[in-house]
Design an enzyme around this catalytic site. Structure first.
Site, PDB file in Angstrom:
ATOM      1  N   ASN A   1      15.360  22.787 -34.327  1.00 23.00           N
ATOM      2  CA  ASN A   1      15.003  22.379 -32.969  1.00 23.00           C
ATOM      3  C   ASN A   1      13.507  22.638 -32.762  1.00 23.00           C
ATOM      4  OD1 ASN A   1      14.391  22.732 -30.165  1.00 23.00           O
ATOM      5  ND2 ASN A   1      16.574  22.674 -29.741  1.00 23.00           N
TER       6      ASN A   1
ATOM      7  N   ASP B   1      11.643  21.931 -29.979  1.00 21.56           N
ATOM      8  CA  ASP B   1      11.191  21.954 -28.577  1.00 21.56           C
ATOM      9  C   ASP B   1      10.045  22.940 -28.343  1.00 21.56           C
ATOM     10  OD1 ASP B   1      13.309  20.256 -28.141  1.00 21.56           O
ATOM     11  OD2 ASP B   1      14.537  21.719 -27.066  1.00 21.56           O
ATOM     12  N   HIS B   2      10.095  24.061 -29.046  1.00 19.78           N
ATOM     13  CA  HIS B   2       9.094  25.105 -28.774  1.00 19.78           C
ATOM     14  C   HIS B   2       7.697  24.720 -29.226  1.00 19.78           C
ATOM     15  CE1 HIS B   2      11.777  27.908 -27.015  1.00 19.78           C
ATOM     16  NE2 HIS B   2      12.614  27.798 -28.023  1.00 19.78           N
TER      17      HIS B   2
ATOM     18  N   ARG C   1      -0.902  23.514 -22.331  1.00 19.83           N
ATOM     19  CA  ARG C   1      -2.275  23.035 -22.147  1.00 19.83           C
ATOM     20  C   ARG C   1      -2.358  21.566 -21.770  1.00 19.83           C
ATOM     21  NH1 ARG C   1      -6.867  25.822 -24.391  1.00 19.83           N
ATOM     22  NH2 ARG C   1      -6.574  27.922 -23.603  1.00 19.83           N
TER      23      ARG C   1
ATOM     24  N   HIS D   1      15.342  18.284 -27.357  1.00 25.18           N
ATOM     25  CA  HIS D   1      16.010  18.206 -26.057  1.00 25.18           C
ATOM     26  C   HIS D   1      15.050  17.525 -25.084  1.00 25.18           C
ATOM     27  CE1 HIS D   1      18.253  20.601 -22.639  1.00 25.18           C
ATOM     28  NE2 HIS D   1      18.185  19.308 -22.411  1.00 25.18           N
TER      29      HIS D   1
ATOM     30  N   ARG E   1      14.373  16.887 -21.711  1.00 22.86           N
ATOM     31  CA  ARG E   1      14.861  17.360 -20.408  1.00 22.86           C
ATOM     32  C   ARG E   1      14.450  16.419 -19.294  1.00 22.86           C
ATOM     33  NH1 ARG E   1      16.536  22.425 -18.881  1.00 22.86           N
ATOM     34  NH2 ARG E   1      17.077  23.767 -20.614  1.00 22.86           N
TER      35      ARG E   1
ATOM     36  N   ARG F   1       9.770  19.158 -19.480  1.00 24.50           N
ATOM     37  CA  ARG F   1       8.932  20.362 -19.560  1.00 24.50           C
ATOM     38  C   ARG F   1       8.366  20.585 -20.959  1.00 24.50           C
ATOM     39  NH1 ARG F   1      13.383  25.135 -18.904  1.00 24.50           N
ATOM     40  NH2 ARG F   1      13.860  23.939 -17.036  1.00 24.50           N
ATOM     41  N   HIS F   2       9.044  20.065 -21.988  1.00 23.89           N
ATOM     42  CA  HIS F   2       8.458  20.222 -23.341  1.00 23.89           C
ATOM     43  C   HIS F   2       8.427  18.882 -24.079  1.00 23.89           C
ATOM     44  CE1 HIS F   2      12.705  20.902 -24.103  1.00 23.89           C
ATOM     45  NE2 HIS F   2      12.687  22.186 -23.756  1.00 23.89           N
TER      46      HIS F   2
ATOM     47  N   GLU G   1      19.308  15.957 -27.881  1.00 27.44           N
ATOM     48  CA  GLU G   1      20.033  16.745 -26.868  1.00 27.44           C
ATOM     49  C   GLU G   1      19.649  16.219 -25.516  1.00 27.44           C
ATOM     50  OE1 GLU G   1      19.409  20.947 -26.590  1.00 27.44           O
ATOM     51  OE2 GLU G   1      19.776  21.142 -28.718  1.00 27.44           O
TER      52      GLU G   1
ATOM     53  N   THR H   1      16.286  28.310 -20.708  1.00 26.30           N
ATOM     54  CA  THR H   1      16.884  27.569 -21.820  1.00 26.30           C
ATOM     55  C   THR H   1      18.323  27.250 -21.432  1.00 26.30           C
ATOM     56  OG1 THR H   1      17.380  27.635 -24.200  1.00 26.30           O
ATOM     57  CG2 THR H   1      17.534  29.722 -23.009  1.00 26.30           C
ATOM     58  N   THR H   2      19.024  26.474 -22.263  1.00 24.35           N
ATOM     59  CA  THR H   2      20.388  26.076 -21.919  1.00 24.35           C
ATOM     60  C   THR H   2      21.285  27.309 -21.879  1.00 24.35           C
ATOM     61  OG1 THR H   2      19.884  24.118 -23.219  1.00 24.35           O
ATOM     62  CG2 THR H   2      22.152  24.352 -22.455  1.00 24.35           C
TER      63      THR H   2
ATOM     64  N   GLU I   1      29.415  21.423 -30.499  1.00 27.87           N
ATOM     65  CA  GLU I   1      28.493  22.478 -30.928  1.00 27.87           C
ATOM     66  C   GLU I   1      28.871  23.728 -30.162  1.00 27.87           C
ATOM     67  OE1 GLU I   1      24.257  21.643 -30.965  1.00 27.87           O
ATOM     68  OE2 GLU I   1      23.792  23.795 -30.827  1.00 27.87           O
TER      69      GLU I   1
ATOM     70  N   HIS J   1      22.283  28.422 -30.832  1.00 26.75           N
ATOM     71  CA  HIS J   1      21.655  29.107 -29.691  1.00 26.75           C
ATOM     72  C   HIS J   1      21.533  30.596 -29.990  1.00 26.75           C
ATOM     73  CE1 HIS J   1      20.056  29.773 -25.744  1.00 26.75           C
ATOM     74  NE2 HIS J   1      20.030  28.468 -25.590  1.00 26.75           N
ATOM     75  N   GLY J   2      20.302  31.053 -29.975  1.00 20.58           N
ATOM     76  CA  GLY J   2      20.021  32.478 -30.167  1.00 20.58           C
ATOM     77  C   GLY J   2      20.179  32.968 -31.594  1.00 20.58           C
TER      78      GLY J   2
ATOM     79  N   GLY K   1      16.113  26.999 -33.256  1.00 18.13           N
ATOM     80  CA  GLY K   1      14.760  26.650 -32.828  1.00 18.13           C
ATOM     81  C   GLY K   1      13.854  27.844 -32.657  1.00 18.13           C
ATOM     82  N   HIS K   2      14.139  28.652 -31.636  1.00 17.71           N
ATOM     83  CA  HIS K   2      13.209  29.709 -31.221  1.00 17.71           C
ATOM     84  C   HIS K   2      12.799  30.636 -32.363  1.00 17.71           C
ATOM     85  CE1 HIS K   2      11.332  32.367 -28.247  1.00 17.71           C
ATOM     86  NE2 HIS K   2      11.760  33.339 -29.036  1.00 17.71           N
TER      87      HIS K   2
HETATM   88  N1  PXP Z   1      21.645  24.130 -29.570  1.00 18.55           N
HETATM   89  C1  PXP Z   1      21.466  23.744 -28.283  1.00 18.55           C
HETATM   90  C2  PXP Z   1      22.478  22.813 -27.685  1.00 18.55           C
HETATM   91  C3  PXP Z   1      20.356  24.180 -27.540  1.00 18.55           C
HETATM   92  O1  PXP Z   1      20.205  23.782 -26.260  1.00 18.55           O
HETATM   93  C4  PXP Z   1      19.410  25.020 -28.169  1.00 18.55           C
HETATM   94  C5  PXP Z   1      18.207  25.475 -27.403  1.00 18.55           C
HETATM   95  O2  PXP Z   1      17.386  24.418 -27.078  1.00 18.55           O
HETATM   96  C6  PXP Z   1      19.620  25.378 -29.512  1.00 18.55           C
HETATM   97  C7  PXP Z   1      20.755  24.947 -30.179  1.00 18.55           C
HETATM   98  C8  PXP Z   1      18.658  26.242 -30.250  1.00 18.55           C
HETATM   99  O3  PXP Z   1      18.611  27.513 -29.675  1.00 18.55           O
HETATM  100  P1  PXP Z   1      17.490  28.542 -30.115  1.00 18.55           P
HETATM  101  O4  PXP Z   1      16.178  27.953 -29.700  1.00 18.55           O
HETATM  102  O5  PXP Z   1      17.848  29.781 -29.369  1.00 18.55           O
HETATM  103  O6  PXP Z   1      17.582  28.685 -31.609  1.00 18.55           O
END
Ligand code: PXP
Length: 238
Positions: A7, A9-10, A18, A43, A45, A49-50, A70, A100-101, A151, A190-191, A212-213
């Site tokens: 992912n 997005d970050h 910026r 994602h 949104r 935002r990103h 997403e 975040t979601t 998921e 996620h996480g 992602g993160h």
């Molecule tokens: N899956 C979904 C559906 C998400 O919304 C996210 C966060 O955008 C992720 C996975 C990835 O999560 P993380 O950034 O915490 O790894």
């Protein structure tokens, strides 16, 4: 074998801080693929935002793996998905105020609307996934709504420790088996990070993990020294 969806997005978060052109998530998708990403997740949104519309259109043209879009189940996003034709759409709940979601999609209370929404996408050969909490009820409804994938939200697992984490892991495991029995393909995410991913990855029949993160955070850790060195060299070679 479990595959890895990255992912990005970050990357766009840093750019949007910026409102400039770098770092460009499209360029970083290429690097993620070079590193072994099996798919690229973004994602889009509602508040942009990103990730921006331009990112998704360019990614569709440039990535060599699979594009997982997403999005919230809105008419605006349906139109965009129809234009872009991603390989997968993952439907997520969206709240403007969240960082975040935060939780899974409530498939049950949106059943009639979602069924129609999923059908619209499947008619275009897009595989559709529901981002849900590991609950038997949500899994049953996801099957009924016609989703191809689910998921499982691993956010709670990632937050907990000790016995609590163990119990959540069991829930994710049982949910995976239940969904597989119904013919659903199971992703999770996620996480997840470098410390907690192994136990999730070792669950049989998890198709793909979306992360992602922690990957973007790690990229800063392993790349910052080199980028400072390059800047220092430019300054001092004058
Ligand atoms: N899956 C979904 C559906 C998400 O919304 C996210 C966060 O955008 C992720 C996975 C990835 O999560 P993380 O950034 O915490 O790894």
């Amino acid at each position: 074998m479990t595959t890895l969806g990255v992912n990005i997005d970050h990357i766009a978060n840093v750019r949007e801080a910026r409102k400039t052109v770098e770092p460009d998530p499209v360029q970083f998708a290429f690097l993620a693929e070079l590193g072994g990403a099996d798919s690229i997740t973004v994602h889009l949104r509602e508040d942009r935002r990103h990730i921006q519309d331009r990112d998704v259109y360019l990614l569709r043209e440039t990535i060599k793996t699979k594009l997982n879009l997403e999005m919230a189940a809105t008419e605006e996003m349906l139109k965009i998905a129809k234009n872009i034709l991603p390989n997968y759409v993952t439907l997520v709940p969206e709240k403007r105020e969240e960082v975040t979601t935060e939780g899974g999609l409530d498939v049950k209370s949106n059943a009639r609307y979602l069924k129609n929404f999923v059908e619209n996408l499947r008619d275009l050969n897009i595989k559709v996934s529901a981002f849900i909490d590991p609950s038997v009820e949500q899994i049953n409804y996801s099957k009924e709504m016609g989703f191809d994938f689910i998921e499982l939200h691993t956010g709670k697992y990632a937050e907990l420790t000790g016995d609590g984490q163990y119990r959540e892991l069991q829930r994710i495991m049982e949910s995976t088996h239940k969904a597989n029995d119904l013919g659903l393909v199971v992703n999770a995410g996620h996480g997840l990070n470098y410390n907690n991913v192994k136990k999730i990855a070792s669950i049989n029949n998890i198709n793909e993990l979306n992360i992602g993160h922690s990957i973007v955070a790690r990229a800063l850790a392993v790349g910052l020294e080199k980028s400072v060195r390059e800047m220092k060299s430019l300054i001092t070679s004058n």
